[in-house]
Design a protein around this motif. Structure first.
Motif, PDB file in Angstrom:
ATOM      1  N   LYS A  23       1.560   4.370   3.587  1.00  0.00           N
ATOM      2  CA  LYS A  23       0.335   3.753   3.078  1.00  0.00           C
ATOM      3  C   LYS A  23       0.621   2.410   2.430  1.00  0.00           C
ATOM      4  O   LYS A  23      -0.117   1.426   2.634  1.00  0.00           O
ATOM      5  N   VAL A  24       1.698   2.348   1.635  1.00  0.00           N
ATOM      6  CA  VAL A  24       2.054   1.102   0.964  1.00  0.00           C
ATOM      7  C   VAL A  24       2.356   0.007   1.984  1.00  0.00           C
ATOM      8  O   VAL A  24       1.886  -1.128   1.866  1.00  0.00           O
ATOM      9  N   VAL A  25       3.123   0.344   3.017  1.00  0.00           N
ATOM     10  CA  VAL A  25       3.488  -0.642   4.034  1.00  0.00           C
ATOM     11  C   VAL A  25       2.263  -1.112   4.807  1.00  0.00           C
ATOM     12  O   VAL A  25       2.060  -2.317   5.023  1.00  0.00           O
ATOM     13  N   VAL A  26       1.422  -0.179   5.243  1.00  0.00           N
ATOM     14  CA  VAL A  26       0.234  -0.534   6.024  1.00  0.00           C
ATOM     15  C   VAL A  26      -0.690  -1.459   5.227  1.00  0.00           C
ATOM     16  O   VAL A  26      -1.203  -2.454   5.750  1.00  0.00           O
ATOM     17  N   LEU A  27      -0.903  -1.144   3.949  1.00  0.00           N
ATOM     18  CA  LEU A  27      -1.757  -1.992   3.116  1.00  0.00           C
ATOM     19  C   LEU A  27      -1.119  -3.355   2.866  1.00  0.00           C
ATOM     20  O   LEU A  27      -1.793  -4.387   2.887  1.00  0.00           O
ATOM     21  N   THR A  28       0.185  -3.365   2.652  1.00  0.00           N
ATOM     22  CA  THR A  28       0.889  -4.619   2.376  1.00  0.00           C
ATOM     23  C   THR A  28       0.836  -5.557   3.572  1.00  0.00           C
ATOM     24  O   THR A  28       0.715  -6.783   3.417  1.00  0.00           O
ATOM     25  N   LYS A  29       0.919  -5.009   4.773  1.00  0.00           N
ATOM     26  CA  LYS A  29       0.911  -5.823   5.996  1.00  0.00           C
ATOM     27  C   LYS A  29      -0.344  -6.692   6.120  1.00  0.00           C
ATOM     28  O   LYS A  29      -0.325  -7.719   6.790  1.00  0.00           O
ATOM     29  N   ARG A  30      -1.428  -6.287   5.476  1.00  0.00           N
ATOM     30  CA  ARG A  30      -2.674  -7.040   5.556  1.00  0.00           C
ATOM     31  C   ARG A  30      -2.568  -8.403   4.871  1.00  0.00           C
ATOM     32  O   ARG A  30      -3.343  -9.310   5.172  1.00  0.00           O
ATOM     33  N   TYR A  31      -1.623  -8.544   3.941  1.00  0.00           N
ATOM     34  CA  TYR A  31      -1.593  -9.730   3.097  1.00  0.00           C
ATOM     35  C   TYR A  31      -0.340 -10.588   3.253  1.00  0.00           C
ATOM     36  O   TYR A  31      -0.234 -11.630   2.610  1.00  0.00           O
ATOM     37  N   VAL A  32       0.607 -10.144   4.084  1.00  0.00           N
ATOM     38  CA  VAL A  32       1.852 -10.899   4.252  1.00  0.00           C
ATOM     39  C   VAL A  32       2.175 -11.042   5.739  1.00  0.00           C
ATOM     40  O   VAL A  32       1.560 -10.397   6.594  1.00  0.00           O
ATOM     41  N   ASP A  33       3.163 -11.897   6.020  1.00  0.00           N
ATOM     42  CA  ASP A  33       3.567 -12.116   7.411  1.00  0.00           C
ATOM     43  C   ASP A  33       4.621 -11.121   7.869  1.00  0.00           C
ATOM     44  O   ASP A  33       4.631 -10.702   9.028  1.00  0.00           O
ATOM     45  N   LYS A  34       5.518 -10.765   6.977  1.00  0.00           N
ATOM     46  CA  LYS A  34       6.576  -9.812   7.316  1.00  0.00           C
ATOM     47  C   LYS A  34       6.799  -8.866   6.142  1.00  0.00           C
ATOM     48  O   LYS A  34       6.619  -9.249   4.983  1.00  0.00           O
ATOM     49  N   VAL A  35       7.200  -7.651   6.449  1.00  0.00           N
ATOM     50  CA  VAL A  35       7.533  -6.657   5.423  1.00  0.00           C
ATOM     51  C   VAL A  35       8.975  -6.216   5.611  1.00  0.00           C
ATOM     52  O   VAL A  35       9.394  -5.885   6.729  1.00  0.00           O
ATOM     53  N   ILE A  36       9.733  -6.246   4.506  1.00  0.00           N
ATOM     54  CA  ILE A  36      11.111  -5.743   4.509  1.00  0.00           C
ATOM     55  C   ILE A  36      11.148  -4.510   3.620  1.00  0.00           C
ATOM     56  O   ILE A  36      10.672  -4.537   2.489  1.00  0.00           O
ATOM     57  N   VAL A  37      11.710  -3.432   4.133  1.00  0.00           N
ATOM     58  CA  VAL A  37      11.889  -2.222   3.329  1.00  0.00           C
ATOM     59  C   VAL A  37      13.378  -1.956   3.199  1.00  0.00           C
ATOM     60  O   VAL A  37      14.093  -1.909   4.202  1.00  0.00           O
ATOM     61  N   CYS A  38      13.854  -1.814   1.969  1.00  0.00           N
ATOM     62  CA  CYS A  38      15.240  -1.407   1.744  1.00  0.00           C
ATOM     63  C   CYS A  38      15.251   0.091   1.511  1.00  0.00           C
ATOM     64  O   CYS A  38      14.812   0.575   0.463  1.00  0.00           O
ATOM     65  N   ASN A  39      15.722   0.830   2.503  1.00  0.00           N
ATOM     66  CA  ASN A  39      15.843   2.276   2.365  1.00  0.00           C
ATOM     67  C   ASN A  39      17.138   2.579   1.625  1.00  0.00           C
ATOM     68  O   ASN A  39      18.222   2.526   2.190  1.00  0.00           O
ATOM     69  N   ASP A  40      17.005   2.871   0.332  1.00  0.00           N
ATOM     70  CA  ASP A  40      18.165   2.973  -0.552  1.00  0.00           C
ATOM     71  C   ASP A  40      18.787   4.369  -0.521  1.00  0.00           C
ATOM     72  O   ASP A  40      18.793   5.096  -1.515  1.00  0.00           O
ATOM     73  N   GLY A  41      19.299   4.738   0.660  1.00  0.00           N
ATOM     74  CA  GLY A  41      20.000   6.013   0.790  1.00  0.00           C
ATOM     75  C   GLY A  41      19.105   7.225   0.652  1.00  0.00           C
ATOM     76  O   GLY A  41      19.543   8.261   0.108  1.00  0.00           O
TER      77      GLY A  41
END
Length: 298
Positions: A23-41
């Motif tokens: 949900k966080v990623v999908v909503l964030t995509k509306r307002y930015v050009d690229k999304v980076i997620v750091c999957n911290d283990g």
């Protein structure tokens, strides 16, 4: 080139957030050009979920901490030559709909870093213990930096290209938020706050967790500040303590010349203060020498 659309990137540190990350990623995509997620283990399905969402993924094989994730998000933003980097949490407490409000001061050249403050928004849901802890750490940050902020611990932030290029976070834990502000002050970056809302319902807010968080951040602040300004944080206290020891030694000398007696109640504190003062002064000189040499080398 003037007039070109800025590249806006969002960086999201994530550790075991399978319930909220999509949900966080999908909503964030509306307002930015690229999304980076750091999957911290993550040990749950966080890594698998983000790979299906069409975002840039930075993988940590083991959990390295919030600060390590933020550091890698900064590095990836530099690699992408991002003009603006937004950082927000993966647990849903930050509302991506606030992103336009966060980046507006940067687009208007009013700030290099913009912080989303829960207190400017008149946040009502924040637990009292958390509110107290944040305000104490914010005050401590104010003392060690030049910024008069209301929410120095907010991870919901926007950075312009100058800040992205200049700031290289090194703290592995929660102290990274303060480290960034101390480094921003060092580079005379402009910092501004805007009101943002925070969602606390359903989030972990145990007193034990908040206490460990607070201690970790406080120790990071002390460590960073003392290393950056060793003469101020070690040298001045050391000089004061050593001066106090000299006063005691002078008093003992007066007594001895008059009575030929050594007063233990004066001599022992004098010895202790002398040792502590000399240790602090020596530490200040050594750290100052090392820091100066490193700066000249860089």
């Amino acid at each position: 080139m003037p007039g070109e659309k800025p590249l806006i990137v969002a960086g999201i540190p994530a550790y075991n957030e399978e319930k909220t990350i999509a949900k966080v990623v999908v909503l964030t995509k509306r307002y930015v050009d690229k999304v980076i997620v750091c999957n911290d283990g993550s040990s749950d399905f966080t890594g698998e979920i983000v790979k299906e969402l069409g975002v840039i993924v930075v993988e940590h094989k083991r959990n390295m901490g919030y600060g390590a994730a933020i550091s890698d998000l900064f590095a990836k933003a530099r690699e992408l030559d991002a003009d603006i980097l937004i950082t927000l949490d993966a647990d849903g407490q930050h509302n991506p709909r606030d992103i336009p409000r966060l980046i507006e001061p940067i687009l208007k050249n009013e700030a290099d870093i913009v912080i989303g403050s829960r207190f400017l928004a008149g946040e009502k849901e924040i637990p009292k213990t958390r509110e107290l802890g944040v305000k104490v750490l914010t005050r401590l940050t104010k003392v060690t930096s030049k910024y008069n902020l209301t929410d120095a611990q907010s991870g919901f932030r926007a950075y312009n290209k100058k800040a992205i290029q200049l700031i290289h976070p090194r703290e592995k834990g929660m102290g990274v938020s303060t480290e960034i502000l101390l480094k921003a002050a060092k580079h005379n970056l402009k910092v501004k706050e805007v009101p943002t809302t925070i969602k606390y319902k359903g989030l972990e807010t145990s007193s034990k967790g908040m206490l460990s968080h607070g201690i970790e951040v406080a120790l990071s602040i002390i460590k960073i500040a003392s290393i950056e300004h060793p003469l101020k944080y070690y040298g001045i206290p050391g000089a004061i303590i050593f001066l106090a020891s000299l006063i005691l030694w002078f008093k003992q000398l007066q007594i001895f010349t008059q009575t030929r007696q050594v007063v233990i109640q004066i001599t022992l504190p004098a010895i202790a203060l002398t040792l502590i003062g000399l240790i602090l002064l020596t530490t200040a000189i050594i750290l100052y020498t090392i820091v100066t040499a490193i700066k000249e080398y860089r």
